[in-house]
Design a protein around this motif. Structure first.
Motif, PDB file in Angstrom:
ATOM      1  N   ARG A 118       0.845  -1.187   0.000  1.00  0.00           N
ATOM      2  CA  ARG A 118       0.000   0.000   0.000  1.00  0.00           C
ATOM      3  C   ARG A 118       0.878   1.234   0.000  1.00  0.00           C
ATOM      4  NH1 ARG A 118      -3.886   1.921   4.870  1.00  0.00           N
ATOM      5  NH2 ARG A 118      -2.158   1.082   6.083  1.00  0.00           N
ATOM      6  N   ALA A 119       0.543   2.178  -0.841  1.00  0.00           N
ATOM      7  CA  ALA A 119       1.260   3.454  -0.870  1.00  0.00           C
ATOM      8  C   ALA A 119       0.235   4.568  -0.724  1.00  0.00           C
ATOM      9  CB  ALA A 119       2.004   3.602  -2.187  1.00  0.00           C
ATOM     10  N   ILE A 120       0.491   5.489   0.215  1.00  0.00           N
ATOM     11  CA  ILE A 120      -0.490   6.542   0.503  1.00  0.00           C
ATOM     12  C   ILE A 120       0.099   7.921   0.221  1.00  0.00           C
ATOM     13  CG2 ILE A 120      -1.854   7.625   2.341  1.00  0.00           C
ATOM     14  CD1 ILE A 120      -2.045   4.869   3.629  1.00  0.00           C
ATOM     15  N   SER A 121      -0.705   8.733  -0.424  1.00  0.00           N
ATOM     16  CA  SER A 121      -0.307  10.112  -0.696  1.00  0.00           C
ATOM     17  C   SER A 121      -1.481  10.983  -0.287  1.00  0.00           C
ATOM     18  CB  SER A 121      -0.013  10.254  -2.185  1.00  0.00           C
ATOM     19  OG  SER A 121       0.165  11.610  -2.515  1.00  0.00           O
ATOM     20  N   GLY A 122      -1.382  11.621   0.880  1.00  0.00           N
ATOM     21  CA  GLY A 122      -2.513  12.416   1.378  1.00  0.00           C
ATOM     22  C   GLY A 122      -3.705  11.508   1.637  1.00  0.00           C
ATOM     23  N   GLU A 123      -4.807  11.753   0.900  1.00  0.00           N
ATOM     24  CA  GLU A 123      -5.989  10.914   1.068  1.00  0.00           C
ATOM     25  C   GLU A 123      -6.033   9.806   0.021  1.00  0.00           C
ATOM     26  OE1 GLU A 123      -9.787  12.835   1.690  1.00  0.00           O
ATOM     27  OE2 GLU A 123      -8.822  14.706   2.248  1.00  0.00           O
ATOM     28  N   LYS A 124      -4.990   9.744  -0.804  1.00  0.00           N
ATOM     29  CA  LYS A 124      -4.995   8.771  -1.912  1.00  0.00           C
ATOM     30  C   LYS A 124      -4.239   7.497  -1.547  1.00  0.00           C
ATOM     31  CE  LYS A 124      -4.695  12.678  -5.022  1.00  0.00           C
ATOM     32  NZ  LYS A 124      -3.756  13.444  -5.830  1.00  0.00           N
ATOM     33  N   ASN A 167     -16.599   9.110   9.531  1.00  0.00           N
ATOM     34  CA  ASN A 167     -16.651  10.398  10.222  1.00  0.00           C
ATOM     35  C   ASN A 167     -15.722  11.420   9.584  1.00  0.00           C
ATOM     36  OD1 ASN A 167     -18.558  10.172  12.651  1.00  0.00           O
ATOM     37  ND2 ASN A 167     -17.474   8.223  12.568  1.00  0.00           N
ATOM     38  N   ARG A 168     -14.569  10.964   9.123  1.00  0.00           N
ATOM     39  CA  ARG A 168     -13.690  11.876   8.390  1.00  0.00           C
ATOM     40  C   ARG A 168     -14.403  12.397   7.150  1.00  0.00           C
ATOM     41  NH1 ARG A 168     -10.543  11.122   3.876  1.00  0.00           N
ATOM     42  NH2 ARG A 168     -10.462   8.857   3.994  1.00  0.00           N
ATOM     43  N   LYS A 169     -15.117  11.515   6.482  1.00  0.00           N
ATOM     44  CA  LYS A 169     -15.803  11.918   5.257  1.00  0.00           C
ATOM     45  C   LYS A 169     -17.142  12.597   5.536  1.00  0.00           C
ATOM     46  CE  LYS A 169     -13.741   8.033   2.801  1.00  0.00           C
ATOM     47  NZ  LYS A 169     -14.008   6.731   2.155  1.00  0.00           N
ATOM     48  N   GLY A 170     -17.543  12.613   6.797  1.00  0.00           N
ATOM     49  CA  GLY A 170     -18.807  13.258   7.145  1.00  0.00           C
ATOM     50  C   GLY A 170     -20.024  12.496   6.672  1.00  0.00           C
ATOM     51  N   SER A 171     -19.887  11.191   6.409  1.00  0.00           N
ATOM     52  CA  SER A 171     -21.030  10.431   5.896  1.00  0.00           C
ATOM     53  C   SER A 171     -21.789   9.702   6.993  1.00  0.00           C
ATOM     54  CB  SER A 171     -20.565   9.438   4.827  1.00  0.00           C
ATOM     55  OG  SER A 171     -19.623   8.529   5.365  1.00  0.00           O
ATOM     56  N   LEU A 221     -13.281   5.043  16.125  1.00  0.00           N
ATOM     57  CA  LEU A 221     -12.359   3.932  15.887  1.00  0.00           C
ATOM     58  C   LEU A 221     -11.518   4.292  14.672  1.00  0.00           C
ATOM     59  CD1 LEU A 221     -14.922   1.041  16.384  1.00  0.00           C
ATOM     60  CD2 LEU A 221     -13.119   1.768  17.959  1.00  0.00           C
ATOM     61  N   GLN A 222     -10.195   4.284  14.842  1.00  0.00           N
ATOM     62  CA  GLN A 222      -9.325   4.768  13.773  1.00  0.00           C
ATOM     63  C   GLN A 222      -8.301   3.749  13.295  1.00  0.00           C
ATOM     64  OE1 GLN A 222     -10.102   7.420  12.376  1.00  0.00           O
ATOM     65  NE2 GLN A 222     -10.604   9.096  13.767  1.00  0.00           N
ATOM     66  N   ASN A 253      -7.013   7.341   8.597  1.00  0.00           N
ATOM     67  CA  ASN A 253      -8.100   8.197   9.049  1.00  0.00           C
ATOM     68  C   ASN A 253      -7.747   8.930  10.340  1.00  0.00           C
ATOM     69  OD1 ASN A 253     -10.450   7.795   7.094  1.00  0.00           O
ATOM     70  ND2 ASN A 253      -9.715   5.711   7.471  1.00  0.00           N
ATOM     71  N   GLY A 254      -6.975   8.253  11.214  1.00  0.00           N
ATOM     72  CA  GLY A 254      -6.517   8.908  12.446  1.00  0.00           C
ATOM     73  C   GLY A 254      -5.683  10.132  12.102  1.00  0.00           C
ATOM     74  N   ARG A 255      -4.730   9.933  11.195  1.00  0.00           N
ATOM     75  CA  ARG A 255      -3.842  11.033  10.800  1.00  0.00           C
ATOM     76  C   ARG A 255      -4.637  12.176  10.153  1.00  0.00           C
ATOM     77  NH1 ARG A 255      -1.337  11.836   5.864  1.00  0.00           N
ATOM     78  NH2 ARG A 255      -1.838   9.733   5.159  1.00  0.00           N
ATOM     79  N   LEU A 256      -5.531  11.836   9.230  1.00  0.00           N
ATOM     80  CA  LEU A 256      -6.285  12.876   8.535  1.00  0.00           C
ATOM     81  C   LEU A 256      -7.239  13.625   9.464  1.00  0.00           C
ATOM     82  CD1 LEU A 256      -7.017  11.027   5.163  1.00  0.00           C
ATOM     83  CD2 LEU A 256      -5.426  12.920   5.532  1.00  0.00           C
ATOM     84  N   MET A 257      -7.603  12.999  10.589  1.00  0.00           N
ATOM     85  CA  MET A 257      -8.484  13.679  11.540  1.00  0.00           C
ATOM     86  C   MET A 257      -7.673  14.282  12.687  1.00  0.00           C
ATOM     87  SD  MET A 257     -11.888  11.278  11.646  1.00  0.00           S
ATOM     88  CE  MET A 257     -12.944  12.432  12.550  1.00  0.00           C
ATOM     89  N   GLY A 258      -6.354  14.308  12.528  1.00  0.00           N
ATOM     90  CA  GLY A 258      -5.511  14.964  13.523  1.00  0.00           C
ATOM     91  C   GLY A 258      -5.271  14.143  14.780  1.00  0.00           C
ATOM     92  N   GLY A 259      -5.427  12.838  14.682  1.00  0.00           N
ATOM     93  CA  GLY A 259      -5.198  11.995  15.854  1.00  0.00           C
ATOM     94  C   GLY A 259      -4.335  10.798  15.490  1.00  0.00           C
TER      95      GLY A 259
END
Lengths: 478, 448
Positions: free
Chosen positions: A68-74, A270-274, A329-330, A334-340
């Protein structure tokens, strides 16, 4: 060539140094800011009985590596069922195609010490019984069900065992291994009387060897329970229809929490607000009687893990404390993108699937009421004890769970058994209607499987007896 | 035509050679009979959200499973490794298991004469030469169309494009070896709407074997948005008896429960409310249900079933009467019948459409509930008891009035089937079950 110190890589040409090198190449590719490799070697067996004979046995092997390779939200993802340097390199190239430009990163050094957890023994359940013993176990369950009740016309018994070894190496320095055993035994019986046919089922399991099913006559207890349920249904009347007071029994009915609040508190939604719970941390979502946790650290339990599938040690996360929403639950992303940070809930079905926030063992802590006191407080309502499972629409918050064993409560007393019925409610609302919580917390028997976006993972649930002042019961009787 | 390309020929030959090897090893190991199935699937899936790529997944899955029969006992094993060494090991493992399973007089391969010795070419393979970038652009176009449909669309769960190509092979010790390639492509979109502080989500998708036949990306996006908007401000309704109209998508599930109840394994176990229903009238006399496994490019099409048995067009329900069960060879032997070519399931199950279109069906409903979503597992095939969470629309004078949620619908499948009033011609072709909407005279709604 230097061989890896990890047994999962021992037959491959991948050395420990190679792990850092592959990850290094991934994160030095422009814009990739996180990456991980997930190696898995699993085998699984199942045996099944019907018509009083063991008809089938199956053994399967699954192995591979996911990159897995992650770039921001990708996220870029590729995998191979071959554990070799060539396959790993090929998958890495495909995964990093997610990003073409950006900052370059480097790999953190792997720690020399790993997770301190030892929640279950690294046994191979398949080897804990001989084939003869497995066959004998299935036959004993069949015999017990038939001995108990002459109206039993069919008994189906399934025994399954697996061992899954995993190794996660991530560019953030996480390096973890885990050996995860899992066994499960399930019984289903059909009874027939005066032209009426009913089914009952029971089962259990844990992260142990097969000997578990012989302790305290567990396997025979499953047979007795399945027969009890089937026979009970022969006399069941139509379930009521409409909104009414519902008392949920202790244990498996905790599937309520899994559906009504658990999924809605998973970080990705929750990050996506859905999720209907999005942005509601600190708000009251339940009566003060209610405290709900997700705990991946319970010894030997089906939903437990020493480390999650991103190499993060599992923990006990408080979701709702005295009625107030406390946390999500992270996983790492998602933890990183939500600042945790990750809460150790990053799970995946296999190397061929992407991790996402998932539950482990989700349950409500005990309250102050006696079970009998709760039943006695209800004039007219439903007492639901066993469930077939549930489902939730996390956006609207609507959830269902289907009762397979339930009774009418009339004037504070449990009276007649009723036919199966689905219960429906609204997740963010249902716990605000919990007026009594029992002191009898019980966890389920260990048969739960949760599905999300096509991926299945083993989970646990639990709760004490609960009284919900109003819930819609989907019977046929007005 | 792509079907005859060298790649396809080579791949089929390769898989069939694995089958032949496994059969040879099984025979040598002393098995009386053996059967092998093999599948290889590779694909690409891309999902985007809010105009940006979210995940790019490259799929390559393969698996081989072998069943060995010795003295009427059987053992199975499977592996994802197609090397000769792994195949030999898998055969040995299966043979070892067969030493411990019981002798079962009914077990064995499908009958020699039932096998698809001469099977048709059904044109199921249409590889889509699409790059990750092109797939991303297509998904972005789809999602963008959804997001701009209405200002109440406030969030997105994203759009995704997926393309898969698979090869399947099956062989057994009667000497049968068959294989066929197939592709499946899809485009889907899910968005979230908000009004008066409450959110709703809905989706739309298109799925075909040939990517040229996919619905237009903008259309898929707009449909997803329209469906989401239609659900906003949904409310509960009161507990009552009411006629129920199942949308085509929900009707497919309803017909699926019927198939589950006449499935051989449910019947020989006496675990069905339709035990001994052959020749019985279960549906109204104008209803016909049939299987058409050989529809060219059909999503449910297959030249043979998972035991190599010929698949055939056949009637399952004629004039409301059950004419045939759904059987594999094992269940057929248990029930003293013949295999119906349904090992692994049904292929293109069709409910004969009626004359009414969607609005005609709403008029026929007149006043009642249109169900567009069902939740939960509240179906008991042993008793036919049915109770599920539902969402949809309240209809009066044949017109949709308002969206409905947080209710259940309940009844017994046997009554529901016999009380079907009409089947629409609004057939959903996106899956293995092809049916229009189904109107049921009366069910119990539980709500507020």
């Amino acid at each position: 060539m230097a061989k890896s110190s990890h047994s999962i890589l021992s037959l491959s040409d991948i050395s420990d140094a190679e792990l850092s090198k592959v990850l290094g190449k991934l994160v030095s590719h422009g814009g990739i800011d996180a990456a991980d490799l997930y190696f898995q070697k699993s085998h699984y067996e199942s045996w099944s009985l019907e018509d009083s004979i063991v008809k089938q046995g199956n053994f399967s092997i699954e192995q591979g590596v996911g990159v897995r390779a992650i770039s921001g939200e990708k996220t870029g993802f590729a995998y191979s069922d071959e554990i070799s340097l060539k396959a790993l390199t090929r998958a890495s190239k495909a995964a990093r195609a997610i990003s073409r430009q950006g900052q370059k990163h480097s790999v953190n050094a792997f720690p020399s010490k790993h997770s301190k957890f030892h929640l279950y023994d690294a046994v191979d359940p398949v080897d804990t019984f001989t084939a003869e013993e497995k066959v004998k176990l299935l036959e004993s369950v069949d015999a017990e069900a038939r001995r108990l009740e002459p109206r039993v016309t069919q008994v189906m018994v399934g025994l399954a065992g697996e061992r899954s070894s995993i190794l996660v190496a991530a560019a953030d320095g996480a390096l973890a291994t885990d050996v995860r055993p899992l066994v499960r035994l399930s019984v289903s019986v059909i009874v027939e009387s005066n032209g009426r046919r009913e089914q009952g089922g029971a089962g259990g399991g844990a992260r142990v060897g097969y000997g578990y099913f012989l302790e305290d006559e567990r396997a025979l207890e499953y047979a007795r329970e399945a027969v009890r349920q089937a026979v009970l249904k022969l006399d069941a009347v139509d379930a009521p229809a409409g909104a009414m007071t519902v008392v949920l029994g202790a244990g498996w009915p905790g599937v309520l929490l899994h559906e009504a609040v658990g999924h809605g508190l998973e970080g990705d939604f929750n990050r996506k607000g859905s999720s209907a719970f999005a942005g509601r941390i600190g708000e009251r979502v339940a009566t003060s009687e209610c405290t709900v946790v997700d705990d991946g650290t319970l010894a030997n339990r089906r939903g437990s893990l020493n480390v999650d599938d991103e190499g993060t040690p599992t923990q006990c996360t408080t979701l709702i404390e005295n009625g107030v929403l406390k946390g999500y639950l992270q996983d790492k992303l998602n933890g990183r993108l939500m600042g945790g940070a990750s809460t150790g809930n990053g799970r995946r079905e296999s190397y061929a699937h992407l991790p996402m926030p998932r539950m482990t063992n989700t349950y409500m802590l005990p309250g102050k009421y006696e079970h009998d006191e709760i039943i006695a407080s209800v004039d007219r309502g439903l007492y639901a004890v066993n469930f077939a499972g549930g489902q939730v629409d996390i956006t609207s918050g609507k959830f269902v769970f289907s009762a397979s064993e339930a009774y009418l409560i009339e004037n504070g007393k449990i009276t007649q058994p009723v036919r199966g019925a689905t219960l429906i409610g609204n997740g963010p609302e249902v716990l605000t209607k919990v007026s009594m919580v029992g002191n009898n917390l019980k966890l389920d028997e260990g048969v739960g499987t949760c599905g999300k976006e096509g991926q299945s993972v083993p989970v646990g649930v639990g709760q004490p007896t609960l009284k919900i002042d109003e819930l819609t019961v989907g019977g046929t009787n007005v | 035509m792509a079907n005859n390309s060298n790649h396809v020929k080579k791949k089929r030959k390769e898989l069939e050679s694995h089958v032949a090897l496994a059969l040879k090893v099984a025979k040598k190991s002393g098995a009386d009979f053996a059967e092998i199935s093999l599948a290889e699937d590779n694909g690409l899936s891309v999902s985007v959200r809010n105009g940006e790529i979210e995940t790019l997944e490259n799929h390559l899955d393969k698996g081989l499973s072998i069943t060995v029969y010795k003295n009427q006992s059987k053992g199975s094993s499977s592996t994802s490794d197609f090397s000769e060494k792994a195949i030999r090991q898998a055969v040995k493992t299966a043979a070892d298991i067969a030493k411990f399973t019981a002798k079962d007089d009914y077990s064995g391969l499908a009958d020699y004469d039932d096998l698809a010795w001469d099977y048709p070419e059904l044109s199921l393979y249409y590889p889509w030469d699409i790059s990750a970038e092109e797939a991303t652009d297509l998904a972005i176009e789809c999602e963008a169309a959804a997001l701009k449909t209405d200002k109440r669309i406030v969030n997105s769960e994203g759009a995704s494009v997926s393309s898969h190509a698979s090869f399947r092979a099956y062989g057994n010790s009667h000497g049968f070896v068959g294989s066929f390639p197939a592709t499946s492509h899809s485009l889907s979109c899910a968005v979230i709407g908000k009004d008066n502080d409450a959110m709703q989500r809905d989706y739309w998708y298109t799925a075909t074997r040939d990517s040229h036949l996919l619905e237009n990306a903008k259309h898929v996006g707009k449909q997803a948005a329209k469906r989401t908007i239609a659900r906003l401000n949904a409310r509960k309704i009161s507990t009552m008896k009411s006629p129920i109209l199942f949308s085509p998508e929900m009707s497919a599930g309803l017909i699926g429960h019927f198939i589950g109840a006449i499935h051989g394994s449910s019947l020989y176990r006496n675990a069905s409310f339709l035990v001994d229903s052959l020749g019985e009238k279960i549906f109204p006399d104008w209803m016909h249900i049939y299987e058409q496994p050989h529809i060219i490019s059909g999503l449910g099409s297959a030249p043979f079933d998972s035991e190599g048995v010929t698949t055939r067009s056949r009637n399952i329900v004629e004039q409301g009467i059950v004419k045939s069960y759904v059987l594999d060879s094992y269940a057929a032997r248990k029930l003293k019948l013949s295999s119906t070519g349904n090992a692994g399931g049904v292929h293109n199950l069709c409910v004969e459409p009626g004359k009414l279109d969607h609005s005609g069906m709403l008029k026929a409903l007149d006043k009642g509930l249109l169900v567009t979503e069902l939740m939960g597992q509240g179906i008991n095939i042993v008793t036919g008891d049915y109770s599920r969470g539902a969402a949809g629309f309240w209809v009066e004078n044949g017109k949709i009035q308002f969206p409905v949620e947080e209710i259940t619908i309940a009844g017994n499948l046997k009554d529901m089937f016999s009380n079907i009033v009409a089947v629409g011609n609004d057939v959903d072709l996106r899956g293995n079950t092809r049916t229009g909407s189904i109107l049921i005279e009366e069910m119990m709604i539980a709500g507020g």
